[in-house]
Write a protein that holds these residues in place. Structure first.
Motif, PDB file in Angstrom:
ATOM      1  N   ARG A   1      -9.884  -3.329  -0.917  1.00  0.00           N
ATOM      2  CA  ARG A   1      -9.493  -3.849  -2.227  1.00  0.00           C
ATOM      3  C   ARG A   1     -10.470  -3.304  -3.265  1.00  0.00           C
ATOM      4  O   ARG A   1     -11.691  -3.288  -3.042  1.00  0.00           O
ATOM      5  CB  ARG A   1      -9.519  -5.380  -2.237  1.00  0.00           C
ATOM      6  N   SER A   2      -9.958  -2.849  -4.388  1.00  0.00           N
ATOM      7  CA  SER A   2     -10.799  -2.307  -5.449  1.00  0.00           C
ATOM      8  C   SER A   2     -11.233  -3.421  -6.391  1.00  0.00           C
ATOM      9  O   SER A   2     -10.758  -4.555  -6.322  1.00  0.00           O
ATOM     10  CB  SER A   2     -10.026  -1.241  -6.229  1.00  0.00           C
ATOM     11  N   SER A   3     -12.132  -3.091  -7.311  1.00  0.00           N
ATOM     12  CA  SER A   3     -12.600  -4.074  -8.288  1.00  0.00           C
ATOM     13  C   SER A   3     -11.474  -4.561  -9.184  1.00  0.00           C
ATOM     14  O   SER A   3     -11.507  -5.695  -9.689  1.00  0.00           O
ATOM     15  CB  SER A   3     -13.715  -3.468  -9.154  1.00  0.00           C
ATOM     16  N   SER A   4     -10.463  -3.736  -9.388  1.00  0.00           N
ATOM     17  CA  SER A   4      -9.332  -4.134 -10.235  1.00  0.00           C
ATOM     18  C   SER A   4      -8.344  -5.036  -9.512  1.00  0.00           C
ATOM     19  O   SER A   4      -7.447  -5.594 -10.133  1.00  0.00           O
ATOM     20  CB  SER A   4      -8.601  -2.886 -10.740  1.00  0.00           C
ATOM     21  N   GLY A   5      -8.488  -5.169  -8.184  1.00  0.00           N
ATOM     22  CA  GLY A   5      -7.562  -5.983  -7.402  1.00  0.00           C
ATOM     23  C   GLY A   5      -6.537  -5.180  -6.639  1.00  0.00           C
ATOM     24  O   GLY A   5      -5.735  -5.746  -5.895  1.00  0.00           O
ATOM     25  N   ARG A   6      -6.546  -3.858  -6.789  1.00  0.00           N
ATOM     26  CA  ARG A   6      -5.616  -3.019  -6.018  1.00  0.00           C
ATOM     27  C   ARG A   6      -5.949  -3.141  -4.535  1.00  0.00           C
ATOM     28  O   ARG A   6      -7.106  -3.152  -4.140  1.00  0.00           O
ATOM     29  CB  ARG A   6      -5.732  -1.567  -6.464  1.00  0.00           C
ATOM     30  N   ILE A   7      -4.908  -3.231  -3.696  1.00  0.00           N
ATOM     31  CA  ILE A   7      -5.127  -3.458  -2.267  1.00  0.00           C
ATOM     32  C   ILE A   7      -4.522  -2.339  -1.422  1.00  0.00           C
ATOM     33  O   ILE A   7      -3.555  -1.674  -1.824  1.00  0.00           O
ATOM     34  CB  ILE A   7      -4.535  -4.808  -1.800  1.00  0.00           C
ATOM     35  N   TYR A   8      -5.124  -2.165  -0.252  1.00  0.00           N
ATOM     36  CA  TYR A   8      -4.600  -1.252   0.765  1.00  0.00           C
ATOM     37  C   TYR A   8      -4.588  -1.997   2.091  1.00  0.00           C
ATOM     38  O   TYR A   8      -5.556  -2.669   2.458  1.00  0.00           O
ATOM     39  CB  TYR A   8      -5.463   0.000   0.894  1.00  0.00           C
ATOM     40  N   ASN A   9      -3.482  -1.894   2.803  1.00  0.00           N
ATOM     41  CA  ASN A   9      -3.343  -2.535   4.115  1.00  0.00           C
ATOM     42  C   ASN A   9      -2.504  -1.613   4.989  1.00  0.00           C
ATOM     43  O   ASN A   9      -1.675  -0.851   4.474  1.00  0.00           O
ATOM     44  CB  ASN A   9      -2.663  -3.900   3.979  1.00  0.00           C
ATOM     45  N   GLU A  10      -2.689  -1.700   6.292  1.00  0.00           N
ATOM     46  CA  GLU A  10      -1.944  -0.820   7.184  1.00  0.00           C
ATOM     47  C   GLU A  10      -1.642  -1.516   8.499  1.00  0.00           C
ATOM     48  O   GLU A  10      -2.226  -2.551   8.832  1.00  0.00           O
ATOM     49  CB  GLU A  10      -2.723   0.474   7.448  1.00  0.00           C
ATOM     50  N   ARG A  11      -0.709  -0.933   9.230  1.00  0.00           N
ATOM     51  CA  ARG A  11      -0.358  -1.425  10.567  1.00  0.00           C
ATOM     52  C   ARG A  11      -0.398  -0.249  11.533  1.00  0.00           C
ATOM     53  O   ARG A  11       0.155   0.823  11.260  1.00  0.00           O
ATOM     54  CB  ARG A  11       1.032  -2.072  10.554  1.00  0.00           C
ATOM     55  N   ARG A  12      -1.062  -0.468  12.680  1.00  0.00           N
ATOM     56  CA  ARG A  12      -1.174   0.574  13.691  1.00  0.00           C
ATOM     57  C   ARG A  12      -0.580   0.098  15.011  1.00  0.00           C
ATOM     58  O   ARG A  12      -0.392  -1.092  15.239  1.00  0.00           O
ATOM     59  CB  ARG A  12      -2.642   0.994  13.873  1.00  0.00           C
TER      60      ARG A  12
ATOM     61  N   PRO B   1      -1.938  -4.754  -8.887  1.00  0.00           N
ATOM     62  CA  PRO B   1      -1.469  -5.896  -9.685  1.00  0.00           C
ATOM     63  C   PRO B   1      -1.399  -5.608 -11.178  1.00  0.00           C
ATOM     64  O   PRO B   1      -0.644  -6.269 -11.900  1.00  0.00           O
ATOM     65  CB  PRO B   1      -2.514  -6.983  -9.377  1.00  0.00           C
ATOM     66  N   SER B   2      -2.157  -4.633 -11.683  1.00  0.00           N
ATOM     67  CA  SER B   2      -2.131  -4.349 -13.119  1.00  0.00           C
ATOM     68  C   SER B   2      -0.829  -3.681 -13.548  1.00  0.00           C
ATOM     69  O   SER B   2      -0.273  -3.979 -14.613  1.00  0.00           O
ATOM     70  CB  SER B   2      -3.332  -3.486 -13.516  1.00  0.00           C
ATOM     71  N   SER B   3      -0.318  -2.779 -12.723  1.00  0.00           N
ATOM     72  CA  SER B   3       0.935  -2.086 -13.041  1.00  0.00           C
ATOM     73  C   SER B   3       2.126  -2.660 -12.285  1.00  0.00           C
ATOM     74  O   SER B   3       3.262  -2.310 -12.564  1.00  0.00           O
ATOM     75  CB  SER B   3       0.813  -0.602 -12.700  1.00  0.00           C
ATOM     76  N   ARG B   4       1.832  -3.501 -11.274  1.00  0.00           N
ATOM     77  CA  ARG B   4       2.829  -4.073 -10.371  1.00  0.00           C
ATOM     78  C   ARG B   4       3.531  -2.985  -9.550  1.00  0.00           C
ATOM     79  O   ARG B   4       4.641  -3.171  -9.060  1.00  0.00           O
ATOM     80  CB  ARG B   4       3.852  -4.926 -11.132  1.00  0.00           C
ATOM     81  N   LEU B   5       2.871  -1.849  -9.404  1.00  0.00           N
ATOM     82  CA  LEU B   5       3.417  -0.765  -8.592  1.00  0.00           C
ATOM     83  C   LEU B   5       3.169  -1.072  -7.124  1.00  0.00           C
ATOM     84  O   LEU B   5       2.033  -1.281  -6.693  1.00  0.00           O
ATOM     85  CB  LEU B   5       2.760   0.561  -8.965  1.00  0.00           C
ATOM     86  N   ASN B   6       4.249  -1.063  -6.365  1.00  0.00           N
ATOM     87  CA  ASN B   6       4.214  -1.403  -4.943  1.00  0.00           C
ATOM     88  C   ASN B   6       4.624  -0.162  -4.153  1.00  0.00           C
ATOM     89  O   ASN B   6       5.666   0.446  -4.430  1.00  0.00           O
ATOM     90  CB  ASN B   6       5.198  -2.547  -4.685  1.00  0.00           C
ATOM     91  N   ILE B   7       3.807   0.220  -3.178  1.00  0.00           N
ATOM     92  CA  ILE B   7       4.058   1.450  -2.426  1.00  0.00           C
ATOM     93  C   ILE B   7       3.997   1.155  -0.935  1.00  0.00           C
ATOM     94  O   ILE B   7       3.030   0.569  -0.448  1.00  0.00           O
ATOM     95  CB  ILE B   7       3.019   2.540  -2.764  1.00  0.00           C
ATOM     96  N   PHE B   8       5.037   1.553  -0.201  1.00  0.00           N
ATOM     97  CA  PHE B   8       5.023   1.550   1.262  1.00  0.00           C
ATOM     98  C   PHE B   8       5.195   2.989   1.712  1.00  0.00           C
ATOM     99  O   PHE B   8       6.125   3.665   1.278  1.00  0.00           O
ATOM    100  CB  PHE B   8       6.155   0.694   1.833  1.00  0.00           C
ATOM    101  N   TYR B   9       4.308   3.454   2.583  1.00  0.00           N
ATOM    102  CA  TYR B   9       4.557   4.806   3.071  1.00  0.00           C
ATOM    103  C   TYR B   9       4.636   4.879   4.585  1.00  0.00           C
ATOM    104  O   TYR B   9       4.004   4.117   5.302  1.00  0.00           O
ATOM    105  CB  TYR B   9       3.606   5.838   2.466  1.00  0.00           C
ATOM    106  N   ASN B  10       5.512   5.821   4.999  1.00  0.00           N
ATOM    107  CA  ASN B  10       5.873   5.991   6.398  1.00  0.00           C
ATOM    108  C   ASN B  10       5.310   7.321   6.891  1.00  0.00           C
ATOM    109  O   ASN B  10       5.741   8.392   6.446  1.00  0.00           O
ATOM    110  CB  ASN B  10       7.405   5.970   6.535  1.00  0.00           C
ATOM    111  N   PRO B  11       4.340   7.302   7.811  1.00  0.00           N
ATOM    112  CA  PRO B  11       3.719   8.553   8.245  1.00  0.00           C
ATOM    113  C   PRO B  11       4.611   9.423   9.117  1.00  0.00           C
ATOM    114  O   PRO B  11       4.340  10.611   9.285  1.00  0.00           O
ATOM    115  CB  PRO B  11       2.495   8.077   9.025  1.00  0.00           C
ATOM    116  N   PHE B  12       5.679   8.846   9.681  1.00  0.00           N
ATOM    117  CA  PHE B  12       6.570   9.638  10.528  1.00  0.00           C
ATOM    118  C   PHE B  12       7.518  10.485   9.679  1.00  0.00           C
ATOM    119  O   PHE B  12       7.762  11.652   9.972  1.00  0.00           O
ATOM    120  CB  PHE B  12       7.367   8.719  11.457  1.00  0.00           C
ATOM    121  N   GLN B  13       8.045   9.881   8.623  1.00  0.00           N
ATOM    122  CA  GLN B  13       8.936  10.606   7.724  1.00  0.00           C
ATOM    123  C   GLN B  13       8.185  11.255   6.565  1.00  0.00           C
ATOM    124  O   GLN B  13       8.760  12.037   5.824  1.00  0.00           O
ATOM    125  CB  GLN B  13      10.004   9.660   7.185  1.00  0.00           C
ATOM    126  N   ARG B  14       6.918  10.884   6.387  1.00  0.00           N
ATOM    127  CA  ARG B  14       6.114  11.349   5.266  1.00  0.00           C
ATOM    128  C   ARG B  14       6.803  11.044   3.944  1.00  0.00           C
ATOM    129  O   ARG B  14       6.950  11.907   3.073  1.00  0.00           O
ATOM    130  CB  ARG B  14       5.790  12.839   5.402  1.00  0.00           C
TER     131      ARG B  14
END
Length: 263
Positions: free
Chosen positions: A79-90, A111-124
């Motif tokens: 988590r950054s100072s601005s509140g941006r978060i990173y989480n993953e599943r293995r 949270p500042s831009s409300r941009l939500n990103i999910f990425y898939n490493p198999f499909q890139r």
């Protein structure tokens, strides 16, 4: 030091998270049993509390033939100072697996831009969308209260303990299954423990024990309380970005309620 090295006897489990209420400690929903997909923890997007850490997951699953399936995995969170978060599943792997388990998915939320990103490493592929509100927590991790005045449920404070320079506060929840409903002919006690860090606003240790299905543990370790590298929150350069926001209506068809959200 990893939690598994400092507390080798503890391996029961439950995944947990916080709601998006500001810095409030709340209880996760009661665990439903050993599962194959383990979301780990959810990092609340609060500002001014940067950190990065490893999430260790250990599962002892009781099988119908009486044997025990032991599996483990890790995840990286930040988590950054601005509140941006990173989480993953293995991937869950056998206990004797060497190396880092394969990445299955990752989640970034700002949270500042409300941009939500999910990425898939198999499909890139990285799927982007703008949330009108905070993103929902994963299934079975939304905080709920223990039913009041129910003799089959008990919740108790179990004190504090230190971990990685933090002081954790603990709660134990016990759910009694009567003998006639347990499927074993005996009364069963399902016990969950939650160890919360007020400094980081996350659950650091979550244990689950159900004699019928098994024991599992989620534990946060290797906490580094400084600003993570910006690259942690960046989409890999070889990924295709897919905009999943609904198409904007023509200006003549827009109403104040239908106007598109601006980044």
């Amino acid at each position: 030091m990893s939690f598994f090295h400092s507390c080798p006897a503890a391996f029961s489990f439950l995944f947990a998270t916080l709601s998006f209420a500001q810095n409030q400690q709340q209880m996760p929903r009661d665990y439903r049993g050993v599962q194959i997909i383990v979301p780990g923890i959810f990092v609340t997007p609060v500002p001014n509390a940067p950190f990065s850490a490893t999430v260790d997951i250990l599962s002892h699953e009781n099988l119908p033939d009486g044997s025990v399936n032991i599996s483990t995995t890790i995840a990286h969170v930040a988590r950054s100072s601005s509140g941006r978060i990173y989480n993953e599943r293995r991937e869950l792997v056998p206990a004797n697996f060497k190396g880092e388990p394969e990445l299955l998915s990752a989640h970034i939320y700002d949270p500042s831009s409300r941009l939500n990103i999910f990425y898939n490493p198999f499909q890139r592929i990285a799927r982007e969308s703008i949330y009108d509100g905070p993103p929902a927590a994963p299934p079975n991790t939304v905080p709920t209260r223990t039913p009041p005045n129910n003799p089959y449920f008990k919740q108790e404070n179990i004190g504090t303990q230190p971990l990685d320079g933090l002081i954790l506060t603990g709660i134990r929840k016990t759910h009694i299954i009567p003998a006639g409903m347990s499927g074993t002919g005996k009364e069963i006690a399902i016990v969950d423990e939650y160890w919360y860090s007020p400094d980081l606003s996350i659950y650091m240790i979550i244990k689950h024990n159900d004699p019928r299905t098994g024991e599992q543990l989620v534990a946060v370790s290797n906490v580094e309380r400084h600003e993570p590298a910006a690259s942690v929150f960046a989409i890999p350069t070889n990924y295709k970005i897919v905009d999943e926001n609904p198409p904007a209506l023509p200006a003549t068809q827009q109403t104040p309620e239908a106007a598109p959200t601006q980044r």
